[in-house]
Design a protein around this motif. Structure first.
Motif, mmCIF file in Angstrom:
data_model
loop_
_atom_site.group_PDB
_atom_site.id
_atom_site.type_symbol
_atom_site.label_atom_id
_atom_site.label_comp_id
_atom_site.label_asym_id
_atom_site.label_seq_id
_atom_site.Cartn_x
_atom_site.Cartn_y
_atom_site.Cartn_z
ATOM 1 N N TYR A 53 -0.319 40.214 110.638
ATOM 2 C CA TYR A 53 -1.059 39.456 111.642
ATOM 3 C C TYR A 53 -2.480 39.144 111.193
ATOM 4 N N SER A 54 -2.790 39.447 109.969
ATOM 5 C CA SER A 54 -4.154 39.221 109.468
ATOM 6 C C SER A 54 -4.164 38.169 108.369
ATOM 7 N N GLU A 55 -3.491 37.056 108.624
ATOM 8 C CA GLU A 55 -3.371 36.032 107.584
ATOM 9 C C GLU A 55 -4.717 35.427 107.187
ATOM 10 N N TYR A 56 -5.727 35.575 108.026
ATOM 11 C CA TYR A 56 -7.041 35.042 107.682
ATOM 12 C C TYR A 56 -7.926 36.066 106.976
ATOM 13 N N LEU A 57 -7.467 37.316 106.924
ATOM 14 C CA LEU A 57 -8.228 38.362 106.264
ATOM 15 C C LEU A 57 -7.715 38.519 104.842
ATOM 16 N N LEU A 58 -8.572 38.295 103.885
ATOM 17 C CA LEU A 58 -8.202 38.353 102.477
ATOM 18 C C LEU A 58 -8.976 39.478 101.788
ATOM 19 N N PRO A 59 -8.452 39.970 100.668
ATOM 20 C CA PRO A 59 -9.162 41.046 99.962
ATOM 21 C C PRO A 59 -10.623 40.713 99.640
ATOM 22 N N ASN A 60 -10.905 39.462 99.344
ATOM 23 C CA ASN A 60 -12.283 39.113 98.988
ATOM 24 C C ASN A 60 -13.242 39.147 100.184
ATOM 25 N N HIS A 61 -12.726 39.359 101.386
ATOM 26 C CA HIS A 61 -13.597 39.505 102.547
ATOM 27 C C HIS A 61 -14.213 40.904 102.619
ATOM 28 N N PHE A 62 -13.680 41.836 101.833
ATOM 29 C CA PHE A 62 -14.217 43.193 101.814
ATOM 30 C C PHE A 62 -15.334 43.272 100.773
ATOM 31 N N THR A 63 -16.477 43.774 101.178
ATOM 32 C CA THR A 63 -17.585 43.899 100.236
ATOM 33 C C THR A 63 -17.476 45.169 99.407
ATOM 34 N N ASN A 64 -16.812 46.185 99.943
ATOM 35 C CA ASN A 64 -16.635 47.445 99.242
ATOM 36 C C ASN A 64 -15.404 47.360 98.345
ATOM 37 N N LYS A 65 -15.587 47.604 97.058
ATOM 38 C CA LYS A 65 -14.499 47.470 96.082
ATOM 39 C C LYS A 65 -13.302 48.364 96.419
ATOM 40 N N GLU A 66 -13.568 49.601 96.812
ATOM 41 C CA GLU A 66 -12.483 50.523 97.131
ATOM 42 C C GLU A 66 -11.678 50.044 98.340
ATOM 43 N N ASN A 67 -12.365 49.562 99.370
ATOM 44 C CA ASN A 67 -11.662 49.029 100.540
ATOM 45 C C ASN A 67 -10.829 47.812 100.168
ATOM 46 N N ARG A 68 -11.376 46.975 99.302
ATOM 47 C CA ARG A 68 -10.643 45.795 98.840
ATOM 48 C C ARG A 68 -9.354 46.210 98.136
ATOM 49 N N CYS A 69 -9.435 47.218 97.289
ATOM 50 C CA CYS A 69 -8.258 47.690 96.548
ATOM 51 C C CYS A 69 -7.227 48.326 97.477
ATOM 52 N N VAL A 70 -7.695 49.129 98.433
ATOM 53 C CA VAL A 70 -6.769 49.767 99.371
ATOM 54 C C VAL A 70 -6.094 48.710 100.248
ATOM 55 N N TYR A 71 -6.850 47.717 100.701
ATOM 56 C CA TYR A 71 -6.267 46.630 101.499
ATOM 57 C C TYR A 71 -5.172 45.914 100.714
ATOM 58 N N THR A 72 -5.441 45.622 99.458
ATOM 59 C CA THR A 72 -4.453 44.958 98.605
ATOM 60 C C THR A 72 -3.229 45.837 98.419
ATOM 61 N N ALA A 73 -3.442 47.132 98.197
ATOM 62 C CA ALA A 73 -2.325 48.058 98.006
ATOM 63 C C ALA A 73 -1.460 48.148 99.254
ATOM 64 N N ILE A 74 -2.081 48.219 100.418
ATOM 65 C CA ILE A 74 -1.308 48.277 101.663
ATOM 66 C C ILE A 74 -0.474 47.017 101.805
#
Length: 80
Positions: free
Chosen positions: A29-50
């Motif tokens: 349900y988060s089609e507008y939320l992309l990994p590059n919207h995360f400023t924290n590298k670790e959060n970006r990686c975890v979001y991508t992994a999930i």
């Protein structure tokens, strides 16, 4: 209405990650939320992994599954 531009703090990012760990299907349900919207590298990686785990049908999000995802050979690698 909140937009992805409103995600501008580590706390906001961590809240999104925590929500997805408990309810990984929310990522659909988060089609507008992309990994590059995360400023924290670790959060970006975890979001991508999930997202990668959910696409594979894995709904238990834990460090073991994330580690397994990135250390196991992919089907493409197995064909080589």
């Amino acid at each position: 209405m909140t937009s992805v531009d409103d995600i501008n703090s580590l706390e906001s990012e961590a809240g999104i990650i925590a929500s997805l760990i408990h309810k990984p299907d929310f990522i659909f349900y988060s089609e507008y939320l992309l990994p590059n919207h995360f400023t924290n590298k670790e959060n970006r990686c975890v979001y991508t992994a999930i997202g990668d785990l959910v696409e594979r049908g894995i709904t238990t999000i834990d460090p073991y599954n994330i580690c397994l995802l990135y250390t196991s050979p992919s089907p493409r690698d197995m064909r080589r």
